[in-house]
Write a protein that holds these residues in place. Structure first.
Motif, PDB file in Angstrom:
ATOM      1  N   GLY A  31      -8.398 -13.941  11.297  1.00 12.84           N
ATOM      2  CA  GLY A  31      -7.702 -13.320  12.419  1.00 12.84           C
ATOM      3  C   GLY A  31      -6.235 -13.120  12.099  1.00 12.84           C
ATOM      4  N   ALA A  32      -5.669 -12.024  12.634  1.00 15.05           N
ATOM      5  CA  ALA A  32      -4.288 -11.674  12.327  1.00 15.05           C
ATOM      6  C   ALA A  32      -3.461 -11.412  13.579  1.00 15.05           C
ATOM      7  CB  ALA A  32      -4.243 -10.454  11.401  1.00 15.05           C
ATOM      8  N   GLY A  33      -3.892 -11.938  14.709  1.00 11.19           N
ATOM      9  CA  GLY A  33      -3.102 -11.840  15.930  1.00 11.19           C
ATOM     10  C   GLY A  33      -2.766 -10.414  16.302  1.00 11.19           C
ATOM     11  N   SER A  34      -1.484 -10.152  16.507  1.00  9.13           N
ATOM     12  CA  SER A  34      -1.051  -8.819  16.939  1.00  9.13           C
ATOM     13  C   SER A  34      -1.218  -7.763  15.860  1.00  9.13           C
ATOM     14  CB  SER A  34       0.416  -8.870  17.380  1.00  9.13           C
ATOM     15  OG  SER A  34       1.254  -9.208  16.287  1.00  9.13           O
ATOM     16  N   ALA A  35      -1.517  -8.195  14.624  1.00  7.71           N
ATOM     17  CA  ALA A  35      -1.697  -7.243  13.522  1.00  7.71           C
ATOM     18  C   ALA A  35      -3.150  -6.839  13.334  1.00  7.71           C
ATOM     19  CB  ALA A  35      -1.161  -7.841  12.225  1.00  7.71           C
ATOM     20  N   GLU A  36      -4.032  -7.227  14.254  1.00  4.03           N
ATOM     21  CA  GLU A  36      -5.466  -6.947  14.092  1.00  4.03           C
ATOM     22  C   GLU A  36      -5.752  -5.459  13.924  1.00  4.03           C
ATOM     23  OE1 GLU A  36      -8.197  -8.531  13.618  1.00  4.03           O
ATOM     24  OE2 GLU A  36      -7.485 -10.587  13.779  1.00  4.03           O
ATOM     25  N   GLY A  37      -5.115  -4.614  14.728  1.00  9.87           N
ATOM     26  CA  GLY A  37      -5.363  -3.175  14.627  1.00  9.87           C
ATOM     27  C   GLY A  37      -4.957  -2.628  13.277  1.00  9.87           C
ATOM     28  N   ARG A  38      -3.791  -3.018  12.800  1.00 12.96           N
ATOM     29  CA  ARG A  38      -3.312  -2.563  11.482  1.00 12.96           C
ATOM     30  C   ARG A  38      -4.222  -3.080  10.379  1.00 12.96           C
ATOM     31  NH1 ARG A  38       1.207  -4.267  14.120  1.00 12.96           N
ATOM     32  NH2 ARG A  38       1.664  -6.068  12.783  1.00 12.96           N
ATOM     33  N   LEU A  39      -4.687  -4.318  10.539  1.00 13.95           N
ATOM     34  CA  LEU A  39      -5.586  -4.902   9.542  1.00 13.95           C
ATOM     35  C   LEU A  39      -6.918  -4.155   9.517  1.00 13.95           C
ATOM     36  CD1 LEU A  39      -6.353  -7.106   7.512  1.00 13.95           C
ATOM     37  CD2 LEU A  39      -6.974  -8.565   9.451  1.00 13.95           C
ATOM     38  N   ARG A  40      -7.415  -3.781  10.688  1.00 11.81           N
ATOM     39  CA  ARG A  40      -8.702  -3.091  10.755  1.00 11.81           C
ATOM     40  C   ARG A  40      -8.651  -1.758  10.009  1.00 11.81           C
ATOM     41  NH1 ARG A  40      -8.842  -2.583  15.879  1.00 11.81           N
ATOM     42  NH2 ARG A  40      -9.392  -4.779  16.175  1.00 11.81           N
ATOM     43  N   THR A  41      -7.594  -0.990  10.228  1.00  7.00           N
ATOM     44  CA  THR A  41      -7.492   0.305   9.549  1.00  7.00           C
ATOM     45  C   THR A  41      -7.262   0.123   8.048  1.00  7.00           C
ATOM     46  OG1 THR A  41      -5.125   0.430  10.109  1.00  7.00           O
ATOM     47  CG2 THR A  41      -6.685   1.497  11.606  1.00  7.00           C
ATOM     48  N   LEU A  42      -6.545  -0.930   7.677  1.00 11.11           N
ATOM     49  CA  LEU A  42      -6.358  -1.206   6.253  1.00 11.11           C
ATOM     50  C   LEU A  42      -7.693  -1.560   5.602  1.00 11.11           C
ATOM     51  CD1 LEU A  42      -4.669  -1.776   3.720  1.00 11.11           C
ATOM     52  CD2 LEU A  42      -4.219  -4.074   4.620  1.00 11.11           C
ATOM     53  N   ALA A  43      -8.487  -2.371   6.272  1.00  9.60           N
ATOM     54  CA  ALA A  43      -9.810  -2.740   5.745  1.00  9.60           C
ATOM     55  C   ALA A  43     -10.678  -1.495   5.564  1.00  9.60           C
ATOM     56  CB  ALA A  43     -10.478  -3.730   6.681  1.00  9.60           C
ATOM     57  N   ASP A  44     -10.582  -0.556   6.486  1.00 13.61           N
ATOM     58  CA  ASP A  44     -11.341   0.694   6.364  1.00 13.61           C
ATOM     59  C   ASP A  44     -10.907   1.453   5.112  1.00 13.61           C
ATOM     60  OD1 ASP A  44     -12.747   0.200   8.675  1.00 13.61           O
ATOM     61  OD2 ASP A  44     -11.482   1.454   9.954  1.00 13.61           O
ATOM     62  N   ARG A  45      -9.599   1.523   4.847  1.00 19.13           N
ATOM     63  CA  ARG A  45      -9.118   2.244   3.674  1.00 19.13           C
ATOM     64  C   ARG A  45      -9.512   1.537   2.381  1.00 19.13           C
ATOM     65  NH1 ARG A  45      -4.633   2.756   7.100  1.00 19.13           N
ATOM     66  NH2 ARG A  45      -3.395   1.169   5.989  1.00 19.13           N
ATOM     67  N   CYS A  46      -9.720   0.223   2.466  1.00 18.84           N
ATOM     68  CA  CYS A  46     -10.185  -0.540   1.297  1.00 18.84           C
ATOM     69  C   CYS A  46     -11.687  -0.419   1.101  1.00 18.84           C
ATOM     70  CB  CYS A  46      -9.812  -2.020   1.464  1.00 18.84           C
ATOM     71  SG  CYS A  46      -8.048  -2.373   1.337  1.00 18.84           S
ATOM     72  N   GLY A  47     -12.363   0.249   2.019  1.00 16.67           N
ATOM     73  CA  GLY A  47     -13.805   0.437   1.895  1.00 16.67           C
ATOM     74  C   GLY A  47     -14.613  -0.791   2.250  1.00 16.67           C
ATOM     75  N   LEU A  48     -14.022  -1.713   3.016  1.00 12.99           N
ATOM     76  CA  LEU A  48     -14.740  -2.929   3.390  1.00 12.99           C
ATOM     77  C   LEU A  48     -15.655  -2.648   4.571  1.00 12.99           C
ATOM     78  CD1 LEU A  48     -11.794  -5.478   3.115  1.00 12.99           C
ATOM     79  CD2 LEU A  48     -13.692  -5.177   1.514  1.00 12.99           C
ATOM     80  N   PRO A  49     -16.854  -3.227   4.572  1.00 16.68           N
ATOM     81  CA  PRO A  49     -17.776  -2.999   5.685  1.00 16.68           C
ATOM     82  C   PRO A  49     -17.246  -3.598   6.980  1.00 16.68           C
ATOM     83  CG  PRO A  49     -18.602  -4.737   4.264  1.00 16.68           C
ATOM     84  CD  PRO A  49     -17.421  -4.152   3.582  1.00 16.68           C
ATOM     85  N   ARG A  50     -17.533  -2.955   8.079  1.00 15.05           N
ATOM     86  CA  ARG A  50     -17.094  -3.460   9.386  1.00 15.05           C
ATOM     87  C   ARG A  50     -17.927  -4.653   9.799  1.00 15.05           C
ATOM     88  NH1 ARG A  50     -14.133   0.236  13.074  1.00 15.05           N
ATOM     89  NH2 ARG A  50     -13.367   1.958  11.801  1.00 15.05           N
ATOM     90  N   GLU A  68       0.825  -1.203   0.000  1.00 13.52           N
ATOM     91  CA  GLU A  68       0.000   0.000   0.000  1.00 13.52           C
ATOM     92  C   GLU A  68       0.860   1.254   0.000  1.00 13.52           C
ATOM     93  OE1 GLU A  68      -3.871   1.634   2.456  1.00 13.52           O
ATOM     94  OE2 GLU A  68      -2.138   0.880   3.573  1.00 13.52           O
ATOM     95  N   GLU A  69       1.966   1.211   0.712  1.00 13.72           N
ATOM     96  CA  GLU A  69       2.860   2.376   0.756  1.00 13.72           C
ATOM     97  C   GLU A  69       3.453   2.658  -0.616  1.00 13.72           C
ATOM     98  OE1 GLU A  69       6.811   3.941   3.233  1.00 13.72           O
ATOM     99  OE2 GLU A  69       5.758   2.113   3.851  1.00 13.72           O
ATOM    100  N   LEU A  70       3.744   1.603  -1.378  1.00 16.95           N
ATOM    101  CA  LEU A  70       4.310   1.781  -2.708  1.00 16.95           C
ATOM    102  C   LEU A  70       3.272   2.278  -3.710  1.00 16.95           C
ATOM    103  CD1 LEU A  70       6.501  -1.441  -3.059  1.00 16.95           C
ATOM    104  CD2 LEU A  70       7.339   0.913  -3.146  1.00 16.95           C
ATOM    105  N   ALA A  71       2.093   1.654  -3.713  1.00 19.74           N
ATOM    106  CA  ALA A  71       1.047   1.975  -4.701  1.00 19.74           C
ATOM    107  C   ALA A  71      -0.307   1.676  -4.058  1.00 19.74           C
ATOM    108  CB  ALA A  71       1.235   1.171  -5.978  1.00 19.74           C
ATOM    109  N   PRO A  72      -0.915   2.659  -3.388  1.00 22.90           N
ATOM    110  CA  PRO A  72      -2.158   2.418  -2.640  1.00 22.90           C
ATOM    111  C   PRO A  72      -3.251   1.742  -3.457  1.00 22.90           C
ATOM    112  CG  PRO A  72      -1.294   4.599  -2.151  1.00 22.90           C
ATOM    113  CD  PRO A  72      -0.449   4.044  -3.265  1.00 22.90           C
ATOM    114  N   GLU A  73      -3.368   2.080  -4.738  1.00 22.05           N
ATOM    115  CA  GLU A  73      -4.458   1.535  -5.542  1.00 22.05           C
ATOM    116  C   GLU A  73      -4.326   0.028  -5.743  1.00 22.05           C
ATOM    117  OE1 GLU A  73      -1.151   2.701  -8.321  1.00 22.05           O
ATOM    118  OE2 GLU A  73      -2.134   3.589  -6.580  1.00 22.05           O
ATOM    119  N   GLU A  74      -3.100  -0.499  -5.682  1.00 20.51           N
ATOM    120  CA  GLU A  74      -2.899  -1.939  -5.850  1.00 20.51           C
ATOM    121  C   GLU A  74      -3.518  -2.733  -4.704  1.00 20.51           C
ATOM    122  OE1 GLU A  74      -1.486  -3.799  -8.401  1.00 20.51           O
ATOM    123  OE2 GLU A  74      -1.648  -1.910  -9.472  1.00 20.51           O
TER     124      GLU A  74
END
Length: 245
Positions: free
Chosen positions: A226-245, A202-208
């Motif tokens: 589930g992504a263990g300790s990465a859950e918070g980072r995954l949640r914000t990434l899902a938001d940027r992808c426009g995925l429903p909560r 995402e840092e290189l090319a967000p649209e990808e």
């Protein structure tokens, strides 16, 4: 370019129409390099539209028909000829994934297609971006990764990811590789690492990451598993992808 953008945004019908029009225009030009370039775009559109087996046959027929002229055309010809074999490989992998009765019939064609692409990459002798192909030895290696991922061989995909020359690729191509790597890591059970790999992409090319349906599916599957300790980072990434909560 319309075909590429349409696939990125998930409009495979538009990609197919654009691919057919490109082939028609290229055939009128009687330029073998343009004809091969258009054929690989149409093959890509067909694969993404669910016509993978037909796509493999089409691009291989184009490669065989145009090969002699392309080999006489120098670096541009080597690049588009190599890309036809890479598209044949990815179409065969997609056909294997979609065929419940005899996937091995498609999968066993992969090594030969990739070896043919390797031969033309060696003939080119470098990584280049002639006719926007990003073709060369590194791109062939990346396609081996993508093929393993397509066949759900995540551990094999992670094992063969190239590191040399990676930084010389266009940012979009690097991001695409990282998205493939993340899927391979997900398949191999390395879910936290997959999240971090997606964030690097995402840092290189967000649209990808944020726009491609396939990558958004990876994000969604990570949320489900589930992504263990990465859950918070995954949640914000899902938001940027426009995925429903």
């Amino acid at each position: 370019m319309t075909e590429v953008a349409a696939i990125k945004w998930g409009d495979t019908e538009l990609a197919l129409i654009a691919g057919h029009r490109a082939v028609t225009a290229a055939e009128r030009s009687e330029n073998p390099v343009l004809m091969a370039s258009a054929a690989r775009h149409l093959g890509n559109a067909m694969t993404n539209h669910g016509q993978a087996a037909d796509a493999a046959r089409f691009v291989l027929a184009s490669a065989h028909r145009l090969q002699d002229e392309l080999l006489r055309s120098g670096p541009g010809g080597f690049s588009v000829l190599g890309m036809l074999y890479l598209k044949a490989a990815m179409a065969s992998a997609a056909a294997a994934e979609a065929d419940d009765r005899n996937p091995a019939a498609h999968a066993r064609q992969l090594p030969d297609h990739l070896d043919q692409a390797d031969e033309h990459a060696a003939r080119l002798g470098r990584d280049d971006n002639l006719l926007w192909t990003s073709f060369g030895p590194t791109n062939v290696s990346l396609s081996r990764v993508a093929a393993h991922v397509q066949l759900s061989e995540g551990a094999d995909a992670v094992a063969v990811i190239p590191t040399q020359a990676f930084s010389n690729l266009p940012k979009e191509r690097r991001a695409h590789l990282l998205a493939d790597r993340a899927l391979g890591e997900l398949q191999a059970g390395q879910r936290e690492k997959a999240v971090d790999t997606l964030l690097d992409a995402e840092e290189l090319a967000p649209e990808e990451v944020q726009c491609r349906p396939r990558t958004k599916t990876t994000v969604e599957n990570l949320r489900l598993l589930g992504a263990g300790s990465a859950e918070g980072r995954l949640r914000t990434l899902a938001d940027r992808c426009g995925l429903p909560r």
